[in-house]
Write a protein that holds these residues in place. Structure first.
Motif, mmCIF file in Angstrom:
data_model
loop_
_atom_site.group_PDB
_atom_site.id
_atom_site.type_symbol
_atom_site.label_atom_id
_atom_site.label_comp_id
_atom_site.label_asym_id
_atom_site.label_seq_id
_atom_site.Cartn_x
_atom_site.Cartn_y
_atom_site.Cartn_z
ATOM 1 N N GLN A 8 0.840 -1.189 0.000
ATOM 2 C CA GLN A 8 0.000 0.000 0.000
ATOM 3 C C GLN A 8 0.879 1.244 0.000
ATOM 4 O O GLN A 8 1.807 1.358 0.814
ATOM 5 C CB GLN A 8 -0.916 0.013 1.230
ATOM 6 N N PRO A 9 0.643 2.194 -0.905
ATOM 7 C CA PRO A 9 1.507 3.362 -0.993
ATOM 8 C C PRO A 9 1.308 4.309 0.181
ATOM 9 O O PRO A 9 0.238 4.370 0.768
ATOM 10 C CB PRO A 9 1.045 4.040 -2.297
ATOM 11 N N GLN A 10 2.386 5.005 0.515
ATOM 12 C CA GLN A 10 2.308 6.022 1.553
ATOM 13 C C GLN A 10 1.830 7.322 0.910
ATOM 14 O O GLN A 10 2.581 8.265 0.731
ATOM 15 C CB GLN A 10 3.680 6.187 2.214
ATOM 16 N N HIS A 11 0.562 7.339 0.509
ATOM 17 C CA HIS A 11 -0.051 8.520 -0.099
ATOM 18 C C HIS A 11 0.751 8.980 -1.319
ATOM 19 O O HIS A 11 1.134 10.148 -1.426
ATOM 20 C CB HIS A 11 -0.173 9.650 0.925
ATOM 21 N N LEU A 12 1.008 8.075 -2.238
ATOM 22 C CA LEU A 12 1.689 8.436 -3.474
ATOM 23 C C LEU A 12 0.702 9.069 -4.442
ATOM 24 O O LEU A 12 -0.482 8.729 -4.460
ATOM 25 C CB LEU A 12 2.314 7.204 -4.131
ATOM 26 N N LYS A 13 1.199 9.977 -5.278
ATOM 27 C CA LYS A 13 0.382 10.670 -6.266
ATOM 28 C C LYS A 13 1.018 10.541 -7.642
ATOM 29 O O LYS A 13 2.238 10.462 -7.775
ATOM 30 C CB LYS A 13 0.248 12.162 -5.913
ATOM 31 N N LEU A 14 0.171 10.521 -8.664
ATOM 32 C CA LEU A 14 0.638 10.611 -10.045
ATOM 33 C C LEU A 14 0.533 12.070 -10.468
ATOM 34 O O LEU A 14 -0.556 12.658 -10.452
ATOM 35 C CB LEU A 14 -0.206 9.736 -10.962
ATOM 36 N N LEU A 15 1.662 12.653 -10.806
ATOM 37 C CA LEU A 15 1.709 14.039 -11.263
ATOM 38 C C LEU A 15 1.790 14.051 -12.781
ATOM 39 O O LEU A 15 2.691 13.439 -13.371
ATOM 40 C CB LEU A 15 2.930 14.757 -10.669
ATOM 41 N N VAL A 16 0.844 14.733 -13.422
ATOM 42 C CA VAL A 16 0.815 14.877 -14.872
ATOM 43 C C VAL A 16 1.157 16.318 -15.212
ATOM 44 O O VAL A 16 0.466 17.247 -14.764
ATOM 45 C CB VAL A 16 -0.565 14.510 -15.457
ATOM 46 N N THR A 17 2.220 16.520 -15.978
ATOM 47 C CA THR A 17 2.649 17.860 -16.389
ATOM 48 C C THR A 17 2.609 17.927 -17.908
ATOM 49 O O THR A 17 3.158 17.051 -18.582
ATOM 50 C CB THR A 17 4.071 18.162 -15.890
ATOM 51 N N ILE A 18 1.972 18.952 -18.447
ATOM 52 C CA ILE A 18 1.865 19.126 -19.897
ATOM 53 C C ILE A 18 2.462 20.479 -20.264
ATOM 54 O O ILE A 18 1.984 21.521 -19.806
ATOM 55 C CB ILE A 18 0.410 19.031 -20.371
ATOM 56 N N VAL A 19 3.522 20.471 -21.068
ATOM 57 C CA VAL A 19 4.220 21.690 -21.475
ATOM 58 C C VAL A 19 4.511 21.623 -22.969
ATOM 59 O O VAL A 19 4.332 20.596 -23.616
ATOM 60 C CB VAL A 19 5.543 21.867 -20.686
ATOM 61 N N ASP A 20 4.974 22.744 -23.530
ATOM 62 C CA ASP A 20 5.341 22.777 -24.938
ATOM 63 C C ASP A 20 6.487 21.801 -25.208
ATOM 64 O O ASP A 20 7.334 21.545 -24.342
ATOM 65 C CB ASP A 20 5.767 24.188 -25.359
ATOM 66 N N ARG A 21 6.499 21.265 -26.433
ATOM 67 C CA ARG A 21 7.529 20.311 -26.839
ATOM 68 C C ARG A 21 8.920 20.889 -26.596
ATOM 69 O O ARG A 21 9.212 22.039 -26.940
ATOM 70 C CB ARG A 21 7.349 19.962 -28.317
ATOM 71 N N GLY A 22 9.775 20.094 -25.978
ATOM 72 C CA GLY A 22 11.133 20.523 -25.688
ATOM 73 C C GLY A 22 11.336 20.996 -24.268
ATOM 74 O O GLY A 22 12.482 21.092 -23.799
ATOM 75 N N LYS A 23 10.244 21.292 -23.548
ATOM 76 C CA LYS A 23 10.357 21.759 -22.168
ATOM 77 C C LYS A 23 10.147 20.632 -21.161
ATOM 78 O O LYS A 23 10.213 20.853 -19.953
ATOM 79 C CB LYS A 23 9.351 22.883 -21.901
ATOM 80 N N GLY A 24 9.914 19.424 -21.654
ATOM 81 C CA GLY A 24 9.689 18.307 -20.760
ATOM 82 C C GLY A 24 10.886 18.010 -19.874
ATOM 83 O O GLY A 24 10.734 17.749 -18.679
ATOM 84 N N GLN A 25 12.100 18.048 -20.447
ATOM 85 C CA GLN A 25 13.284 17.757 -19.655
ATOM 86 C C GLN A 25 13.501 18.819 -18.582
ATOM 87 O O GLN A 25 13.953 18.510 -17.472
ATOM 88 C CB GLN A 25 14.517 17.660 -20.554
ATOM 89 N N LEU A 26 13.184 20.082 -18.899
ATOM 90 C CA LEU A 26 13.293 21.145 -17.901
ATOM 91 C C LEU A 26 12.362 20.861 -16.727
ATOM 92 O O LEU A 26 12.740 21.017 -15.558
ATOM 93 C CB LEU A 26 12.954 22.501 -18.521
ATOM 94 N N ALA A 27 11.132 20.429 -17.033
ATOM 95 C CA ALA A 27 10.190 20.090 -15.966
ATOM 96 C C ALA A 27 10.734 18.940 -15.123
ATOM 97 O O ALA A 27 10.648 18.969 -13.888
ATOM 98 C CB ALA A 27 8.835 19.727 -16.561
ATOM 99 N N VAL A 28 11.309 17.929 -15.778
ATOM 100 C CA VAL A 28 11.884 16.795 -15.046
ATOM 101 C C VAL A 28 13.032 17.263 -14.154
ATOM 102 O O VAL A 28 13.146 16.860 -12.983
ATOM 103 C CB VAL A 28 12.365 15.703 -16.018
ATOM 104 N N ASP A 29 13.894 18.135 -14.684
ATOM 105 C CA ASP A 29 15.019 18.633 -13.895
ATOM 106 C C ASP A 29 14.531 19.383 -12.652
ATOM 107 O O ASP A 29 15.110 19.257 -11.562
ATOM 108 C CB ASP A 29 15.893 19.562 -14.740
ATOM 109 N N LEU A 30 13.464 20.154 -12.807
ATOM 110 C CA LEU A 30 12.901 20.874 -11.662
ATOM 111 C C LEU A 30 12.372 19.901 -10.611
ATOM 112 O O LEU A 30 12.541 20.117 -9.403
ATOM 113 C CB LEU A 30 11.781 21.809 -12.125
ATOM 114 N N LEU A 31 11.739 18.835 -11.073
ATOM 115 C CA LEU A 31 11.196 17.847 -10.147
ATOM 116 C C LEU A 31 12.298 17.037 -9.476
ATOM 117 O O LEU A 31 12.178 16.659 -8.305
ATOM 118 C CB LEU A 31 10.221 16.931 -10.883
#
Length: 236
Positions: free
Chosen positions: A5-28
């Protein structure tokens, strides 16, 4: 083996312009969020809406991340501030509840550092305990995503994101429904106000449901937290 059983895990969905996905990952990653997957998609807004919102590129990066609830507020705050989600067209992020994960080792990995000090700062997000938003998913035959949005907009949808997929287990589905189902699919993601969920889903089913050439299946999930959508929703 019983799933852990997860300790209150969440699925985070982030939608950004193409090419900014890695920046979002780096921030996370800076927030010690360790699991991410980037997929490709496209926006569905019409040209005049793209111009109005200042969106230059309809191609999108869709990032799926898993994080403990204790780190959710800081992660959303970081995305919102750095990627300027307060400005329409810069992107959105929202979270969905995870029911369970398979195995204690997976749970430990996804929850890594969950108990560390987060700085004691409380970030006030667009948080809604009454589940103000829902994520609507429409799975249709390839080429019918635009018809999904043409039906959804008059019912209250502000926009959507399309992912391409391939169906599996078509033989059993064809036996059950008694229709031919093509394997190439488009999945349309629509983030909508809870009050608009039912009319949007009914409109999609009427336009591209199983009894049409679109062979659509529609379902929804309750959204727990959201950033980057409040201003657009208020401008309805």
């Amino acid at each position: 083996m019983q799933p852990a059983q997860p300790q209150h895990l969440k699925l985070l969905v982030t939608i950004v312009d193409r090419g900014k996905g890695q920046l979002a990952v780096d921030l996370l990653l800076e927030q010690k969020v360790v699991y991410h997957r980037i997929m490709l998609g496209r926006g569905t807004a019409k040209t005049e809406i793209l111009d109005l919102l200042g969106i230059g590129d309809p191609a999108k990066d869709i990032i799926l991340s898993i994080l403990p609830e204790s780190r959710m507020a800081s992660a959303l705050h970081r995305l919102k501030k750095t990627l300027q989600f307060d400005n329409p067209g810069h992107g959105i992020a929202f979270t969905l509840a995870i029911g369970s994960v398979g195995g204690q080792r997976v749970l430990s990995f996804l929850s890594a550092h969950a108990d560390e000090e987060t700085g004691g700062k409380e970030h006030h997000m667009e948080r809604h305990t009454e589940k103000q938003y829902d994520l609507i998913l429409a799975v249709v035959n390839k080429g019918f995503a635009d018809q999904v949005m043409d039906a959804a907009r008059p019912a209250g949808a502000q926009g959507g994101t399309v992912m391409h997929a391939r169906g599996a287990g078509m033989q059993e589905a064809e036996k059950f429904f008694g229709i031919t189902i093509q394997p190439e699919k488009e999945i349309v993601l629509i983030l909508a106000h809870h009050e608009h969920k039912r009319p949007i889903m009914e409109a999609i089913c009427h336009a591209v449901g199983l009894n049409t050439e679109g062979r659509g299946i529609v379902f929804s999930l309750p959204v727990e937290e959201a950033v980057g959508v409040a201003r657009i929703m208020r401008e309805e």
